[in-house]
Design a protein around this motif. Structure first.
Motif, PDB file in Angstrom:
ATOM      1  N   LEU A   1      27.622 -17.145  37.092  1.00  0.00           N
ATOM      2  CA  LEU A   1      28.766 -17.818  36.483  1.00  0.00           C
ATOM      3  C   LEU A   1      28.646 -19.333  36.615  1.00  0.00           C
ATOM      4  CD1 LEU A   1      31.760 -15.535  37.534  1.00  0.00           C
ATOM      5  CD2 LEU A   1      30.918 -15.955  35.214  1.00  0.00           C
ATOM      6  N   GLU A   2      28.097 -19.804  37.715  1.00  0.00           N
ATOM      7  CA  GLU A   2      27.925 -21.244  37.887  1.00  0.00           C
ATOM      8  C   GLU A   2      26.976 -21.811  36.845  1.00  0.00           C
ATOM      9  OE1 GLU A   2      26.790 -20.823  42.013  1.00  0.00           O
ATOM     10  OE2 GLU A   2      28.506 -22.033  42.626  1.00  0.00           O
ATOM     11  N   GLN A   3      25.899 -21.063  36.553  1.00  0.00           N
ATOM     12  CA  GLN A   3      24.969 -21.511  35.514  1.00  0.00           C
ATOM     13  C   GLN A   3      25.626 -21.494  34.140  1.00  0.00           C
ATOM     14  OE1 GLN A   3      21.933 -18.615  36.470  1.00  0.00           O
ATOM     15  NE2 GLN A   3      20.603 -20.179  37.369  1.00  0.00           N
ATOM     16  N   TYR A   4      26.460 -20.490  33.891  1.00  0.00           N
ATOM     17  CA  TYR A   4      27.162 -20.408  32.618  1.00  0.00           C
ATOM     18  C   TYR A   4      28.070 -21.628  32.432  1.00  0.00           C
ATOM     19  CZ  TYR A   4      30.243 -18.617  28.918  1.00  0.00           C
ATOM     20  OH  TYR A   4      30.955 -18.458  27.753  1.00  0.00           O
ATOM     21  N   VAL A   5      28.822 -21.952  33.482  1.00  0.00           N
ATOM     22  CA  VAL A   5      29.757 -23.074  33.380  1.00  0.00           C
ATOM     23  C   VAL A   5      29.007 -24.390  33.190  1.00  0.00           C
ATOM     24  CG1 VAL A   5      31.481 -24.401  34.671  1.00  0.00           C
ATOM     25  CG2 VAL A   5      31.560 -21.908  34.687  1.00  0.00           C
ATOM     26  N   GLU A   6      27.868 -24.547  33.834  1.00  0.00           N
ATOM     27  CA  GLU A   6      27.108 -25.791  33.724  1.00  0.00           C
ATOM     28  C   GLU A   6      26.673 -26.070  32.289  1.00  0.00           C
ATOM     29  OE1 GLU A   6      23.870 -25.531  36.409  1.00  0.00           O
ATOM     30  OE2 GLU A   6      25.106 -25.782  38.222  1.00  0.00           O
ATOM     31  N   ARG A   7      26.372 -25.037  31.517  1.00  0.00           N
ATOM     32  CA  ARG A   7      25.879 -25.253  30.152  1.00  0.00           C
ATOM     33  C   ARG A   7      26.921 -24.919  29.080  1.00  0.00           C
ATOM     34  NH1 ARG A   7      21.219 -20.884  31.378  1.00  0.00           N
ATOM     35  NH2 ARG A   7      22.198 -18.969  30.650  1.00  0.00           N
ATOM     36  N   MET A   8      28.211 -24.918  29.454  1.00  0.00           N
ATOM     37  CA  MET A   8      29.263 -24.748  28.458  1.00  0.00           C
ATOM     38  C   MET A   8      29.295 -25.941  27.507  1.00  0.00           C
ATOM     39  SD  MET A   8      32.329 -23.141  30.832  1.00  0.00           S
ATOM     40  CE  MET A   8      33.585 -23.319  29.569  1.00  0.00           C
ATOM     41  N   LYS A   9      29.680 -25.682  26.251  1.00  0.00           N
ATOM     42  CA  LYS A   9      29.772 -26.751  25.267  1.00  0.00           C
ATOM     43  C   LYS A   9      30.934 -27.680  25.599  1.00  0.00           C
ATOM     44  CE  LYS A   9      29.201 -25.817  20.920  1.00  0.00           C
ATOM     45  NZ  LYS A   9      27.954 -26.555  20.630  1.00  0.00           N
TER      46      LYS A   9
END
Length: 821
Positions: A519-527
């Motif tokens: 989830l941390e990686q997902y949040v880091e690359r959010m638009k």
């Protein structure tokens, strides 16, 4: 009758007696030593013993654990005294700090001896009488308050557990400060006796002689005692020996009588050999003469008795983590877990404060096959020690259920030792221990995850992902494959650690279909501007990738999490946000992108008003139980210009505000559910439950909404047909078939699939120009319609080819020669 063995007549009964079990010796009538000083217990011993046997101890095996623990404490005391007085240890065997166990089967006595500090006459009287002296009422009162039951020093409640298996107990003891050796005796019948011991000198320490009950004779077996020591006292600091027997082979000289007998038996054979060859006899005889000079021996098996060490494992958790290397941890884990594979990870720590304890926790490489069988009744895999004495491995309070796969040991110096598992579970210190263990266990898993993440120094995410793909499966990927479900269960069950557990989640996404993402990686690359974490749950990743719910999300280059485990639906009901970002299910009706401006909202309202009549007609054409509403899918400002009269209608008056979504691009319609109801995937999971009850699940089923895409040509064509003839059965049938097709594509199933199949076949019939009333052919008509096949004429056999050379050869062979004529 007689039993004949090797030609000798042996009484059969005597032969049976040789193999019969030794008679059980009863000690109920055993008396105190003559002239012993007798004392009465000052409390009601029968009531006291009843409390100990029935309330504190649930199995008899632990008596040996308690006595060995007492001996270990006594050895600790003499070792401490020797630091200031080296002479306290004495000389010779007295210097050996050890515990010895010996069995006398003939007398039915089990003896346990230590070379500890020992007790004087007054110590025997006070220490072994304190629990009675304190009074049963005071003891019960202390128990009710939940206080520490370890009340009586060196020989506390644990000593009295010996009466679980004993009819009579002797305690022989010698203390350095007392020139005499004393013996304490009791049957726990209200009295005990103390007298001077004239038996074998002990030098120093205690020897407990346990006269076993008839029903406790199993404790005379060596294997039973070895099993109990290995289970309960494997990590006691001092060596524990048992006097045991073993079979050994030994070479012994052959008796002369046996040699003569063997020579006589072989004499005839030797004569025959001599008569065969005189020359050879000389050599053979000389060799035999040389052999006769050598002593003849034979191998026999005999039983040897010796002291055998039982606890050679070292308690490595008592050492500092810096002093123990990886190989030692691996060896310890294999011995502890009875496995042949190394652990994935481990943590070794010491907790200080109100409760002090040392612990080592391990993560196994693979999950056991029965990990989730009897999930809520299965105890954790941790072993609890108190001062290196094993207490139990069935404590539910040490770790929560979802971490039951973690193996290891916990050794506390502050918990009471002389109580049962049932009593210790109520001890307030266990809550503190559990809290610290959970924190350390989750930290261990987090560090394992961090070690497995790709290199942050890579030029970009693609290079890091490519590098990770080239590597073998990481340790955390192995962990997730084996124990991922346990982490998801933790999110459901453990609200206090939900945030920590959420960081341990791993999943595939639309941008990372082959590599697990956090989830941390997902949040880091959010638009930029994205306020929601999008996810979709289904049966497989391949199915989700083709879902119509993702069309608009993928078109906007938004990353979507794929959940394919049935437990994911339950997990996401408890995990509503992460790092202040809300989760949004792409299959629910509240899907929003948050990028619409005022002009777009204005156009959306106008479009909904324009399609209001059509959506109402479509809703009326559908079964009322199947769908709650038909809504217009909202076009985004990024959509292509529609053109035509549809574009003109966008500028009409605005109707009432009506929420919808803009998730569709190439699909004409889809079926979504309400925000708080079950999704299609959840409904499928619940229907698959073995004990599901449809009548009780109705209120949880999400309200179905048909969302239509006004840009799609099929929707536009259906609208035109509905405007031309709203009552047309064919048009209504088309509307129902489009809805049912959208149901299937959205993941729902039908209660009556035959109705859908009938409507679909009806449309196919009309499309192919087949008369709807055309009858089905009979068997006779089928036979008549099949053309007869003529059997092919057989091909003529080819004539043999004429070969002149062969004919000439044949004639030459038949012509007789002149000589024959």
């Amino acid at each position: 009758g007689l039993l004949l063995v090797a030609g000798a007549a042996v009484p059969g009964k005597a032969q049976d007696d040789d193999f019969a079990d030794p008679p059980v010796v009863s000690h109920k009538d055993k008396q105190f030593a003559a002239g012993a000083e007798t004392h009465e217990f000052q409390a009601e011993v029968s009531r006291l013993m009843d409390i100990i046997i029935n309330s504190l101890y649930s199995n008899k095996d632990i008596f040996l654990r308690e006595l060995i623990s007492n001996g270990s404490d006594s050895l600790d005391k003499i070792r401490f005294l020797s630091l200031t007085d080296p002479k306290a240890l004495g000389e010779g065997d007295a210097e050996k700090l050890e515990i010895r166990i010996k069995v006398d089967k003939e007398r039915g006595v089990l003896s346990i001896r230590d070379r500890g500090v020992g007790m004087t006459k007054e110590d025997l009287k006070e220490n072994l009488g304190t629990i009675a002296k304190s009074g049963t009422s005071a003891f019960l009162e202390q128990m009710q308050k939940g206080g520490d039951v370890n009340l009586i020093g060196q020989f506390g409640v644990g000593f009295y557990s010996v009466y679980l298996v004993a009819d009579f107990v002797e305690v022989r003891s010698k203390h350095n400060d007392d020139p005499k050796q004393w013996i304490w005796e009791s049957k726990a019948d209200g009295a005990f006796a103390i007298s001077e011991d004239t038996g074998e000198p002990l030098d120093r320490g205690c020897e407990i002689n346990i006269y076993l009950k008839e029903e406790a004779q199993e404790y005379l077996e060596e294997d039973k005692l070895k099993e109990l020591v290995g289970k309960y006292s494997e990590f006691i600091n001092f060596p524990i020996y048992i006097y045991a027997s073993k079979e050994v082979e030994e070479e012994v000289p052959v008796e002369e009588d046996e040699t003569d007998t063997a020579s006589d038996d072989d004499e005839d054979d030797d004569d025959v050999d001599i008569s065969d060859d005189d020359d050879d006899d000389d050599v053979d005889i000389s060799d035999e003469d040389e052999e006769d000079d050598e002593p003849k021996t034979k191998t026999i098996t005999k039983t040897v008795w010796d002291w055998e060490l039982l606890n050679d494992s070292k308690a490595i958790w008592l050492r500092s983590a810096n002093e123990v290397d990886a190989a030692e941890y691996e060896k310890f884990y294999k011995a502890l877990a009875k496995e042949d594979k190394a652990p994935l990870s481990y943590t070794h720590f010491k907790a200080e404060g109100d409760v002090e304890f040392k612990a080592i926790l391990f993560i196994p490489e693979a999950a056991p096959s029965d990990m989730f069988d009897n999930y809520y009744s299965k105890a954790s895999a941790l072993k609890l020690y108190v001062r290196r004495v094993f207490i139990s491995d069935e404590f539910d309070e040490l770790l929560p259920k979802y971490l039951s796969f973690i193996k290891g040991i916990v050794d506390s110096d502050t918990l009471p030792l002389n109580v049962s598992r049932e009593t210790l579970q109520q001890h307030t210190s266990l809550k503190t221990i559990k809290k610290k263990l959970v924190r350390k266990a989750l930290d261990m898993i987090r560090k394992l995850a961090e070690e497995s993440e790709p290199d942050e120094d890579a030029e970009d995410a693609e290079d890091a992902a490519a590098a990770a793909d080239d590597e073998e499966e990481t340790k955390y990927e192995k962990f997730w494959k084996s124990f991922g479900k346990a982490i998801k269960l933790g999110i459901i069950e453990d609200a206090s650690n939900r945030t920590r557990l959420a960081k341990l989640l791993r999943f595939y996404t639309s941008k990372s279909p082959t590599k697990l993402v956090s989830l941390e990686q997902y949040v880091e690359r959010m638009k930029e501007g994205q306020k929601t974490i999008y996810y979709l749950a289904g049966e497989s990743r391949e199915q989700l990738e083709k879902s119509p719910f993702l069309e608009r999300l993928l078109a906007k280059d938004l990353e979507v999490i794929y959940f394919t485990d049935p437990i994911d639906e339950y997990t996401m009901q408890n995990l509503t946000e992460f790092d202040e970002f809300k989760f949004s299910n792409a299959s629910k009706e509240d899907l929003k992108f948050g990028d619409a401006d005022d002009a777009e909202k204005k156009r959306n309202k106008a479009l909904r008003e324009d399609f209001k009549t059509f959506t109402k007609w479509w809703k009326d054409a559908l079964p009322s139980d199947d769908v709650e509403a038909v809504k217009l899918e909202q076009p985004s400002r990024d959509d292509a210009v529609l053109g035509g009269d549809l574009e003109v209608r966008l500028v009409r008056e605005h109707g009432a505000h009506h929420e919808g979504s803009n998730r569709l691009v190439t699909t004409p319609c889809s079926v979504v559910t309400s925000k708080y109801g079950w999704s299609a995937n959840m409904e499928r999971i619940m229907k698959a439950q073995a004990l599901s009850d449809d009548s009780k699940m109705g209120y949880m089923r999400g309200r179905k909404t048909l969302e239509i895409n006004p840009r799609h040509p099929l929707v536009r064509a259906l609208r035109e047909k509905a405007e031309e003839d709203p009552e047309s059965p064919e048009t209504k049938e088309l509307a129902v078939v489009m809805f049912e097709t959208a149901m299937l594509e959205s993941g729902f199933s039908f209660d009556t699939p035959k109705d859908f199949a009938g409507r679909l076949f009806s449309l196919v019939t009309k499309t192919m120009g087949v008369d709807a009333d055309a009858p089905v052919l009979t068997d006779e008509e089928i036979d008549a319609s099949i053309p007869e096949k003529k059997e092919p004429e057989p091909e003529p056999e080819p004539e043999p080819e004429f070969e002149p050379e062969a004919v000439d050869a044949g004639l030459d062979a038949e012509e007789p020669e002149k000589d024959e004529l």
